[in-house]
Design a protein around this motif. Structure first.
Motif, PDB file in Angstrom:
ATOM      1  N   ILE A   1       1.000  -1.218  -0.005  1.00 33.65           N
ATOM      2  CA  ILE A   1      -0.067   0.110   0.135  1.00 33.65           C
ATOM      3  C   ILE A   1       1.016   1.099  -0.108  1.00 33.65           C
ATOM      4  O   ILE A   1       0.596   2.099  -0.918  1.00 33.65           O
ATOM      5  CB  ILE A   1      -0.862   0.077   1.188  1.00 33.65           C
ATOM      6  N   GLN A   2       1.867   1.461   1.030  1.00 33.22           N
ATOM      7  CA  GLN A   2       2.490   2.567   1.145  1.00 33.22           C
ATOM      8  C   GLN A   2       3.966   2.982   0.506  1.00 33.22           C
ATOM      9  O   GLN A   2       4.418   3.919   0.463  1.00 33.22           O
ATOM     10  CB  GLN A   2       2.618   2.684   2.903  1.00 33.22           C
ATOM     11  N   LEU A   3       4.534   1.675   0.197  1.00 34.20           N
ATOM     12  CA  LEU A   3       5.837   1.928  -0.774  1.00 34.20           C
ATOM     13  C   LEU A   3       5.741   3.012  -1.667  1.00 34.20           C
ATOM     14  O   LEU A   3       4.684   2.948  -2.577  1.00 34.20           O
ATOM     15  CB  LEU A   3       6.268   0.815  -1.290  1.00 34.20           C
ATOM     16  N   TYR A   4       6.796   3.920  -2.237  1.00 33.48           N
ATOM     17  CA  TYR A   4       6.612   5.148  -2.733  1.00 33.48           C
ATOM     18  C   TYR A   4       5.504   6.111  -2.738  1.00 33.48           C
ATOM     19  O   TYR A   4       4.928   6.566  -3.918  1.00 33.48           O
ATOM     20  CB  TYR A   4       6.441   4.408  -4.371  1.00 33.48           C
ATOM     21  N   PHE A   5       4.976   6.198  -1.447  1.00 31.05           N
ATOM     22  CA  PHE A   5       3.865   7.002  -1.123  1.00 31.05           C
ATOM     23  C   PHE A   5       2.648   6.576  -1.943  1.00 31.05           C
ATOM     24  O   PHE A   5       1.499   7.185  -1.777  1.00 31.05           O
ATOM     25  CB  PHE A   5       3.993   8.505  -1.456  1.00 31.05           C
ATOM     26  N   GLY A   6       2.572   5.154  -2.280  1.00 30.17           N
ATOM     27  CA  GLY A   6       1.287   4.761  -3.097  1.00 30.17           C
ATOM     28  C   GLY A   6       1.142   5.041  -4.390  1.00 30.17           C
ATOM     29  O   GLY A   6       0.012   5.114  -5.080  1.00 30.17           O
ATOM     30  N   LEU A   7       2.354   5.765  -4.925  1.00 36.41           N
ATOM     31  CA  LEU A   7       2.174   6.602  -6.325  1.00 36.41           C
ATOM     32  C   LEU A   7       2.225   5.555  -7.488  1.00 36.41           C
ATOM     33  O   LEU A   7       2.045   5.976  -8.699  1.00 36.41           O
ATOM     34  CB  LEU A   7       3.160   7.411  -6.510  1.00 36.41           C
TER      35      LEU A   7
END
Length: 332
Positions: free
Chosen positions: A196-202
């Protein structure tokens, strides 16, 4: 260059990234200054994954062997590549496929990610002068024999209009989802939180929507997501979080807040930065079958699909949108 020379050169590039010398550290720092979403943690994560999963001699040799790539390409084409810039070096795989098949390329970089790849290409040219002229960076792509373009749904229509008369691969908006059954272990949830969250979710491989059974207990996942509370230290992420939370409050929508991630019920597979959607299901088999035909879905994460924690660890054969880029380039 022969195929073997190209493989040797790419393996040298992998070693360069792994060695992380002062020059490479300075380039990564410059990329981070230019794009605040590219924090050091994520630039290192992306580049290290490339060096270990893509840029080793045995991996490259096995990959090219499976396609029967000849030692020399007697009729190289000029391939125009439009790259995205949502996560560091996101377009590297298209560059790699084109380089390894012996074609030349013209690359239009995203302004969000125009530091890292030009440096790596310059290193290839420095180590082997035969690489000079194989890659050019351009603002507009004209006169190419084929195109590989990645962008939004809007830009995808533009690409189709201009590139339709040429061989092409055109990629539009995609995202990833996870199917949960409520029996996930603590380690599963830790790995899901990464998806979900790696790379801020981008990334298009980031999980932006959860499918859960009725009466699913969200508390263990919400507790696990707290490990990313430090994201609020980054002003761009915090701005998105505050904005999305305010919208939910003003619209009187039900939501759950882990501290830095908002979870809310929504039918859309696409969720804004700092937010994750969920939807209840009753028939898991029917759900999985329906997801297979959904063109908006890049990856399905779960016990029956891509393992938790692996969404952002693609191998060389995990082609975007399921379109085999190597086969496309080989057949030009």
């Amino acid at each position: 260059m022969t195929l073997q020379q190209r493989i040797e050169l790419l393996a040298q590039l992998g070693s360069y990234i792994e060695n992380n010398d002062t020059e490479w550290q300075m380039i990564k720092e410059r990329a981070g200054r230019q794009n605040p979403w590219f924090i050091p943690e994520f630039i290192d994560l992306a580049s290290t994954a490339l060096s270990r999963e893509f840029l080793t001699r045995p991996v490259l040799e096995e990959w090219t062997k499976n396609y029967g790539i000849p030692q020399e390409n007697p009729h190289p084409k000029l391939v125009g590549i439009v790259m995205a810039g949502n996560i560091p070096l996101v377009g590297f795989h298209d560059f790699l496929c084109t380089f390894i098949t012996g074609h030349r390329m013209a690359i239009k970089l995203s302004s969000k990610d125009d530091v890292l790849l030009p440096h790596l290409v310059a290193k290839l040219e420095e180590w082997n002068p035969a690489a000079k002229g194989l890659v050019q960076f351009a603002e507009t792509l004209k006169g190419c024999d084929a195109y590989v373009a990645t962008g939004s749904n809007n830009s995808g229509r533009y690409f189709e209009y201009y590139f339709s008369k040429y061989p092409n691969i055109i990629r539009k908006n995609r995202t990833s989802v996870a199917v949960l059954d409520g029996q996930e272990s603590a380690d599963d949830l830790i790995n899901l939180a990464k998806d979900i969250q790696l790379y801020f979710g981008l990334g298009c491989r980031n999980v932006t929507k959860l499918y859960v059974p009725e009466n699913y207990n969200f508390m263990p996942l919400l507790e696990t997501l707290k490990q990313y509370d430090y994201f609020l230290e980054f002003h761009k992420y915090k701005h998105n979080f505050d904005y999305q939370l305010a919208l939910l409050i003003m619209n009187n929508k039900y939501y759950m807040n882990s501290g830095a991630v908002v979870v809310t019920e929504n039918s859309s597979p696409f969720s804004p930065i700092s937010q994750v959607h969920f939807e209840y299901y009753t028939d898991k088999d029917a759900l999985l079958e329906s997801l297979k035909g959904n063109e908006a879905i890049q990856c399905v994460v779960g016990k029956d699909n891509i393992p938790f924690g692996s969404a952002q660890q693609p191998s060389l054969i995990d082609y975007a949108d399921g379109v085999d880029t190597m086969a496309f380039l080989k057949d030009l």
